[in-house]
Design a protein around this motif. Structure first.
Motif, PDB file in Angstrom:
ATOM      1  N   THR A  38       0.840  -1.049  -0.605  1.00 32.49           N
ATOM      2  CA  THR A  38       0.325   0.270   0.251  1.00 32.49           C
ATOM      3  C   THR A  38       0.434   1.328  -0.155  1.00 32.49           C
ATOM      4  O   THR A  38       2.094   1.357   0.916  1.00 32.49           O
ATOM      5  CB  THR A  38      -0.703  -0.255   1.410  1.00 32.49           C
ATOM      6  N   ILE A  39       0.461   2.150  -0.635  1.00 30.76           N
ATOM      7  CA  ILE A  39       1.546   3.993  -1.145  1.00 30.76           C
ATOM      8  C   ILE A  39       0.365   4.618  -0.666  1.00 30.76           C
ATOM      9  O   ILE A  39      -1.185   4.824  -0.999  1.00 30.76           O
ATOM     10  CB  ILE A  39       1.492   3.668  -2.361  1.00 30.76           C
ATOM     11  N   ASN A  53      -8.990   3.836  -5.725  1.00 31.21           N
ATOM     12  CA  ASN A  53      -9.598   3.374  -4.878  1.00 31.21           C
ATOM     13  C   ASN A  53      -7.986   3.074  -4.040  1.00 31.21           C
ATOM     14  O   ASN A  53      -7.240   4.472  -4.426  1.00 31.21           O
ATOM     15  CB  ASN A  53      -8.819   1.971  -4.970  1.00 31.21           C
ATOM     16  N   ALA A  54      -7.844   2.435  -3.356  1.00 29.64           N
ATOM     17  CA  ALA A  54      -6.073   2.615  -2.306  1.00 29.64           C
ATOM     18  C   ALA A  54      -5.162   1.979  -3.167  1.00 29.64           C
ATOM     19  O   ALA A  54      -5.350   1.554  -4.106  1.00 29.64           O
ATOM     20  CB  ALA A  54      -6.627   1.445  -1.104  1.00 29.64           C
ATOM     21  N   VAL A  55      -3.885   2.636  -3.162  1.00 31.13           N
ATOM     22  CA  VAL A  55      -3.009   2.926  -4.152  1.00 31.13           C
ATOM     23  C   VAL A  55      -1.829   1.707  -3.781  1.00 31.13           C
ATOM     24  O   VAL A  55      -1.439   1.738  -2.679  1.00 31.13           O
ATOM     25  CB  VAL A  55      -2.099   3.933  -4.621  1.00 31.13           C
ATOM     26  N   THR A  56      -1.970   1.225  -4.518  1.00 29.14           N
ATOM     27  CA  THR A  56      -0.603  -0.109  -4.376  1.00 29.14           C
ATOM     28  C   THR A  56       0.253   0.076  -5.242  1.00 29.14           C
ATOM     29  O   THR A  56       0.313   0.219  -6.651  1.00 29.14           O
ATOM     30  CB  THR A  56      -1.809  -1.543  -4.488  1.00 29.14           C
ATOM     31  N   ARG A  57       1.564  -0.823  -4.879  1.00 24.70           N
ATOM     32  CA  ARG A  57       2.627  -1.063  -5.555  1.00 24.70           C
ATOM     33  C   ARG A  57       2.882  -2.498  -5.870  1.00 24.70           C
ATOM     34  O   ARG A  57       3.026  -3.426  -4.598  1.00 24.70           O
ATOM     35  CB  ARG A  57       3.865  -0.319  -5.426  1.00 24.70           C
ATOM     36  N   GLN A  58       2.828  -3.493  -6.868  1.00 21.57           N
ATOM     37  CA  GLN A  58       3.406  -5.245  -6.940  1.00 21.57           C
ATOM     38  C   GLN A  58       4.813  -5.212  -7.254  1.00 21.57           C
ATOM     39  O   GLN A  58       4.891  -5.051  -8.292  1.00 21.57           O
ATOM     40  CB  GLN A  58       2.637  -5.540  -7.582  1.00 21.57           C
ATOM     41  N   MET A  98       4.111   7.784 -10.441  1.00 25.93           N
ATOM     42  CA  MET A  98       4.584   6.267 -10.538  1.00 25.93           C
ATOM     43  C   MET A  98       5.380   6.255 -11.651  1.00 25.93           C
ATOM     44  O   MET A  98       5.339   6.807 -13.096  1.00 25.93           O
ATOM     45  CB  MET A  98       3.333   5.399 -11.019  1.00 25.93           C
ATOM     46  N   TYR A  99       6.605   5.616 -12.144  1.00 26.92           N
ATOM     47  CA  TYR A  99       7.116   5.668 -13.485  1.00 26.92           C
ATOM     48  C   TYR A  99       6.895   4.298 -14.481  1.00 26.92           C
ATOM     49  O   TYR A  99       6.270   3.585 -13.360  1.00 26.92           O
ATOM     50  CB  TYR A  99       8.884   5.077 -12.758  1.00 26.92           C
ATOM     51  N   VAL A 100       6.158   5.251 -15.073  1.00 30.75           N
ATOM     52  CA  VAL A 100       6.059   4.161 -16.211  1.00 30.75           C
ATOM     53  C   VAL A 100       6.520   4.182 -18.073  1.00 30.75           C
ATOM     54  O   VAL A 100       6.992   4.932 -17.919  1.00 30.75           O
ATOM     55  CB  VAL A 100       4.380   4.442 -16.941  1.00 30.75           C
ATOM     56  N   PRO A 101       7.072   3.078 -18.340  1.00 27.94           N
ATOM     57  CA  PRO A 101       6.967   1.398 -16.974  1.00 27.94           C
ATOM     58  C   PRO A 101       8.311   1.901 -16.000  1.00 27.94           C
ATOM     59  O   PRO A 101       9.471   2.821 -15.742  1.00 27.94           O
ATOM     60  CB  PRO A 101       7.782   0.583 -18.325  1.00 27.94           C
ATOM     61  N   SER A 102       8.453   0.735 -14.762  1.00 26.28           N
ATOM     62  CA  SER A 102       9.062   0.864 -14.172  1.00 26.28           C
ATOM     63  C   SER A 102      10.105   0.236 -13.859  1.00 26.28           C
ATOM     64  O   SER A 102      11.282   0.499 -13.545  1.00 26.28           O
ATOM     65  CB  SER A 102       8.404   0.337 -12.896  1.00 26.28           C
ATOM     66  N   VAL A 103      10.175  -0.465 -15.385  1.00 28.98           N
ATOM     67  CA  VAL A 103      11.274  -1.647 -15.366  1.00 28.98           C
ATOM     68  C   VAL A 103      10.885  -1.022 -17.565  1.00 28.98           C
ATOM     69  O   VAL A 103      10.545  -1.655 -17.549  1.00 28.98           O
ATOM     70  CB  VAL A 103      11.642  -3.225 -15.465  1.00 28.98           C
ATOM     71  N   LEU A 104      12.653  -1.263 -17.875  1.00 28.03           N
ATOM     72  CA  LEU A 104      12.962  -0.816 -19.059  1.00 28.03           C
ATOM     73  C   LEU A 104      14.518  -0.790 -19.185  1.00 28.03           C
ATOM     74  O   LEU A 104      15.204  -1.043 -18.894  1.00 28.03           O
ATOM     75  CB  LEU A 104      12.564   0.438 -19.515  1.00 28.03           C
ATOM     76  N   TRP A 165       8.402   6.343  -3.260  1.00 26.84           N
ATOM     77  CA  TRP A 165       7.619   4.982  -3.725  1.00 26.84           C
ATOM     78  C   TRP A 165       8.768   4.983  -5.144  1.00 26.84           C
ATOM     79  O   TRP A 165       7.671   4.580  -5.362  1.00 26.84           O
ATOM     80  CB  TRP A 165       6.464   4.677  -2.913  1.00 26.84           C
ATOM     81  N   MET A 166       8.180   6.319  -6.443  1.00 26.30           N
ATOM     82  CA  MET A 166       8.520   6.032  -6.983  1.00 26.30           C
ATOM     83  C   MET A 166      10.009   5.466  -7.713  1.00 26.30           C
ATOM     84  O   MET A 166      11.130   6.227  -7.287  1.00 26.30           O
ATOM     85  CB  MET A 166       8.870   7.330  -7.252  1.00 26.30           C
ATOM     86  N   GLN A 167       9.601   4.435  -8.046  1.00 26.54           N
ATOM     87  CA  GLN A 167      12.016   3.800  -8.635  1.00 26.54           C
ATOM     88  C   GLN A 167      11.126   3.227 -10.017  1.00 26.54           C
ATOM     89  O   GLN A 167      10.208   2.443 -10.289  1.00 26.54           O
ATOM     90  CB  GLN A 167      11.214   2.957  -7.277  1.00 26.54           C
ATOM     91  N   ALA A 168      12.440   3.199 -10.722  1.00 27.08           N
ATOM     92  CA  ALA A 168      12.688   2.322 -11.911  1.00 27.08           C
ATOM     93  C   ALA A 168      13.932   1.877 -12.289  1.00 27.08           C
ATOM     94  O   ALA A 168      15.153   2.126 -10.840  1.00 27.08           O
ATOM     95  CB  ALA A 168      12.078   3.668 -12.883  1.00 27.08           C
ATOM     96  N   SER A 169      13.907   0.559 -13.012  1.00 26.93           N
ATOM     97  CA  SER A 169      15.627   0.742 -13.137  1.00 26.93           C
ATOM     98  C   SER A 169      15.396   0.372 -14.665  1.00 26.93           C
ATOM     99  O   SER A 169      14.478  -0.193 -15.443  1.00 26.93           O
ATOM    100  CB  SER A 169      15.251  -0.880 -12.740  1.00 26.93           C
TER     101      SER A 169
END
Length: 225
Positions: A38-39, A53-58, A98-104, A165-169
C-alpha cells in the motif's frame, strides 16, 4: 476434464513460438508472489485520486500462468555485427506519481525521453555507475527532457526524491540482444547467429539468473523460490 487454467496455459505457451535466429521463451516465478504494498499518496491528492481506489505497488508481478513481468533478458557475448543505436527514443513517463514503465531497457547512446504527465513536481534522480548521474526536476505536466547513457550497465536505478515510492530500473546495453518480459513473462530476442549462448535474466527484486540457450528453441527461465 480440461480446466480453464490449463486452456489458458496452453494458449500462453502456444504464443511463444521458437523462430530461426531468435531466442524465445518465458520467465516464470517459482513460489508465492508477495502481496502488493500500500502506498500513501495523501500528500499528492491529484495522484491519489487518479488511481481511483487504494494505491498499491506490486514489485513482483506474476500472471495467472506464473509468468514474471518486468524482467530484463540479455543474450551475452553475441558475435555479430552491431548496428548503430536506434534514433527512436525510449520513454520514461511520470504518471499518477508512478514511473511508467518501472523497468525498461535501451542501447548505449539511444535517447531516453523523460516526461512528466502529472501536474505536480517530480524529480528523476538516476544513479548510474558507468555514466554521468543526473537529477532532473520537472515541476509541471508536459515537460520533457532527453538524456543518454555512455556505457552499458545492468541496471541503472532511478528514484524520485520527493515521492519515495517512485522507483524504476533501466538496463543499458552495447548491443540489441535484449528484451523486457511482458505481463505473462514472454520475451523474444531476434537477429542472433546460430549457436548456443549464455543468457541472463534480471529482476529488480529477485536478482540475476543465468543459463544456456540455443538459438531457434524456446527457453524457460525460473526466478524466485
Amino acid at each position: 476434464m480440461v480446466t480453464t487454467t490449463a486452456v489458458a496455459l496452453a494458449v500462453a505457451l502456444a504464443a511463444v513460438v521458437p523462430q530461426e535466429n531468435s531466442v524465445t521463451g518465458r520467465v516464470v516465478f517459482n513460489g508465492i508472489a508477495p502481496p502488493a504494498e500500500t502506498i500513501d499518496m495523501a500528500s499528492e491528492p491529484h495522484c491519489r485520486d487518479a488511481h481511483g481506489n487504494a494505491v498499491t505497488r506490486q514489485r513482483v508481478r506474476v500472471s495467472a500462468q506464473n509468468g514474471l513481468a518486468d524482467v530484463i533478458v540479455h543474450v551475452k557475448a553475441v558475435r555479430a555485427a552491431t548496428p548503430a543505436a536506434p534514433a527512436a527514443p525510449v520513454v520514461l513517463d511520470q504518471k499518477g506519481c508512478m514511473y511508467v514503465p518501472s523497468v525498461l531497457a535501451l542501447r548505449v547512446g539511444q535517447p531516453l525521453v523523460i516526461q512528466n504527465s502529472d501536474p505536480v513536481l517530480h524529480n528523476v534522480h538516476a544513479s548510474p555507475k558507468k555514466s554521468a548521474p543526473f537529477n532532473l526536476g520537472q515541476p509541471m505536466a508536459g515537460l520533457k527532457a532527453t538524456r543518454t547513457f555512455k556505457a552499458a550497465e545492468l541496471a541503472v536505478g532511478v528514484k524520485c526524491d520527493i515521492h519515495e515510492w517512485m522507483q524504476a530500473s533501466i538496463g543499458v546495453f552495447d548491443d540489441p540482444f535484449f528484451a523486457v518480459t511482458d505481463a505473462d513473462g514472454r520475451f523474444s530476442i531476434d537477429g542472433l547467429p546460430r549457436g548456443d549462448y549464455e543468457i541472463e535474466a534480471w529482476h529488480p527484486t529477485l536478482g540475476l539468473r543465468t543459463q544456456r540457450a540455443t538459438v531457434g528453441t524456446t527457453v524457460t527461465i525460473t526466478l524466485g523460490g
